[in-house]
Design an enzyme around this catalytic site. Structure first.
Site, PDB file in Angstrom:
ATOM      1  N   ASP A  24       0.865  -1.184   0.000  1.00 56.95           N
ATOM      2  CA  ASP A  24       0.000   0.000   0.000  1.00 56.95           C
ATOM      3  C   ASP A  24       0.909   1.243   0.000  1.00 56.95           C
ATOM      4  O   ASP A  24       1.881   1.295   0.752  1.00 56.95           O
ATOM      5  CB  ASP A  24      -0.893  -0.018   1.252  1.00 56.95           C
ATOM      6  N   ILE A  25       0.603   2.213  -0.854  1.00 49.31           N
ATOM      7  CA  ILE A  25       1.479   3.404  -0.916  1.00 49.31           C
ATOM      8  C   ILE A  25       1.257   4.365   0.255  1.00 49.31           C
ATOM      9  O   ILE A  25       2.058   5.267   0.452  1.00 49.31           O
ATOM     10  CB  ILE A  25       1.364   4.237  -2.221  1.00 49.31           C
ATOM     11  N   GLN A  81     -14.454   2.286   1.635  1.00 52.92           N
ATOM     12  CA  GLN A  81     -13.768   1.847   0.411  1.00 52.92           C
ATOM     13  C   GLN A  81     -13.475   3.062  -0.468  1.00 52.92           C
ATOM     14  O   GLN A  81     -14.347   3.910  -0.687  1.00 52.92           O
ATOM     15  CB  GLN A  81     -14.647   0.841  -0.351  1.00 52.92           C
ATOM     16  N   HIS A 112     -10.142  -5.783  -2.845  1.00 50.41           N
ATOM     17  CA  HIS A 112      -8.812  -5.933  -2.258  1.00 50.41           C
ATOM     18  C   HIS A 112      -8.926  -6.201  -0.766  1.00 50.41           C
ATOM     19  O   HIS A 112      -9.885  -5.768  -0.121  1.00 50.41           O
ATOM     20  CB  HIS A 112      -7.942  -4.693  -2.510  1.00 50.41           C
ATOM     21  N   HIS A 120      -6.689  -5.848   2.817  1.00 49.79           N
ATOM     22  CA  HIS A 120      -5.522  -5.233   3.464  1.00 49.79           C
ATOM     23  C   HIS A 120      -4.885  -6.239   4.422  1.00 49.79           C
ATOM     24  O   HIS A 120      -5.593  -6.877   5.221  1.00 49.79           O
ATOM     25  CB  HIS A 120      -5.941  -4.028   4.314  1.00 49.79           C
TER      26      HIS A 120
HETATM   27  P1  AMP Z   1      -9.765   1.063   0.612  1.00 54.61           P
HETATM   28  O1  AMP Z   1     -10.477   1.198  -0.728  1.00 54.61           O
HETATM   29  O2  AMP Z   1     -10.162   2.116   1.597  1.00 54.61           O
HETATM   30  O3  AMP Z   1      -9.859  -0.305   1.184  1.00 54.61           O
HETATM   31  O4  AMP Z   1      -8.230   1.305   0.395  1.00 54.61           O
HETATM   32  C1  AMP Z   1      -7.565   1.541  -0.795  1.00 54.61           C
HETATM   33  C2  AMP Z   1      -6.101   1.500  -0.445  1.00 54.61           C
HETATM   34  O5  AMP Z   1      -5.372   1.595  -1.649  1.00 54.61           O
HETATM   35  C3  AMP Z   1      -5.632   2.649   0.458  1.00 54.61           C
HETATM   36  O6  AMP Z   1      -5.038   2.099   1.619  1.00 54.61           O
HETATM   37  C4  AMP Z   1      -4.616   3.397  -0.408  1.00 54.61           C
HETATM   38  O7  AMP Z   1      -3.537   3.875   0.334  1.00 54.61           O
HETATM   39  C5  AMP Z   1      -4.209   2.333  -1.394  1.00 54.61           C
HETATM   40  N1  AMP Z   1      -3.743   2.813  -2.682  1.00 54.61           N
HETATM   41  C6  AMP Z   1      -4.311   3.740  -3.475  1.00 54.61           C
HETATM   42  N2  AMP Z   1      -3.611   3.890  -4.611  1.00 54.61           N
HETATM   43  C7  AMP Z   1      -2.577   3.009  -4.553  1.00 54.61           C
HETATM   44  C8  AMP Z   1      -1.493   2.683  -5.423  1.00 54.61           C
HETATM   45  N3  AMP Z   1      -1.322   3.294  -6.600  1.00 54.61           N
HETATM   46  N4  AMP Z   1      -0.604   1.740  -5.021  1.00 54.61           N
HETATM   47  C9  AMP Z   1      -0.760   1.120  -3.823  1.00 54.61           C
HETATM   48  N5  AMP Z   1      -1.761   1.376  -2.962  1.00 54.61           N
HETATM   49  C10 AMP Z   1      -2.662   2.318  -3.316  1.00 54.61           C
END
Ligand code: AMP
Length: 141
Positions: A34-35, A97, A103, A105
Site C-alpha cells: 500500500d502506498i 472503500q 482488495h 488489506h
Molecule cells: P480502501 O479502498 O479504503 O480499502 O483502500 C484503498 C487503499 O489503496 C488505500 O489504503 C490506499 O492507500 C491504497 N492505494 C491507493 N492507490 C494506490 C497505489 N497506486 N498503489 C498502492 N496502494 C494504493
C-alpha cells in the site's frame, strides 16, 4: 459507484500501466505494498477477476484471494518483525472503500505501535522498496 470501472487504479496496476511494489503474483491474484501504509509492511491483495467488492466476485475467485491472504500474512508479519496482523476489507464508500476493485488489506501490528490514520501520508519510495525487498526475501525462503 454502481459498475466496475476497468480503469480504476488497481486495474491499471494489473495492466502494468501504473507501477507497484510487487510482493507476489499468480494466475488469479496480485499482492503489493500500500502506498499510504498504516504500518510497515501494509500490503494489499487483489483479484485479477474484475470485481468491485466482496459481493461482486465469484466464490472461486474469493477462495483464491483469501487463500493467498492466509499464506502471505504470516510471512509479511515475520518479515517486518510484527506480533500480529490486521486483515481488513471495505465494501462501499460509506464503509471506507476508496478503490472499487476488490482488495484485502494485510496490516502487520506491533505492540505499542499505533496505526497511522487511513490515507494519511504517502510513504517514501525508498522505504517502500526496502520493505518490499525484506518481504520478498521471506517469501523466497
Ligand atoms: P480502501 O479502498 O479504503 O480499502 O483502500 C484503498 C487503499 O489503496 C488505500 O489504503 C490506499 O492507500 C491504497 N492505494 C491507493 N492507490 C494506490 C497505489 N497506486 N498503489 C498502492 N496502494 C494504493
Amino acid at each position: 459507484m454502481t459498475a466496475y470501472d476497468p480503469d480504476n487504479i488497481f486495474a491499471k496496476i494489473l495492466k502494468g500501466e501504473i507501477p507497484c511494489h510487487k510482493l507476489y503474483e499468480d494466475e488469479d491474484t496480485l499482492a503489493f505494498l500500500d502506498i499510504m501504509p498504516r504500518t510497515e509492511g501494509h500490503a494489499l491483495v487483489i483479484t485479477k477477476e474484475p470485481a468491485m467488492d466482496l459481493f461482486g466476485v465469484s466464490q472461486e475467485g474469493l477462495g483464491k484471494l483469501m487463500t493467498v491472504v492466509q499464506s502471505l500474512a504470516p510471512k509479511i508479519k515475520k518479515a517486518v518483525g510484527a506480533e500480529g496482523v490486521l486483515i481488513q476489507q471495505f465494501n462501499g464508500a460509506v464503509a471506507g472503500q476508496t478503490v472499487f476493485h476488490l482488495h484485502v488489506h494485510i496490516v502487520p501490528r506491533k505492540e505499542g505501535v499505533p496505526l497511522r490514520p487511513e490515507g494519511a501520508a504517502m510513504a517514501d519510495p525508498e522505504g517502500l522498496k526496502a520493505t518490499a525487498e525484506k518481504i520478498r526475501a521471506v517469501l523466497g525462503e
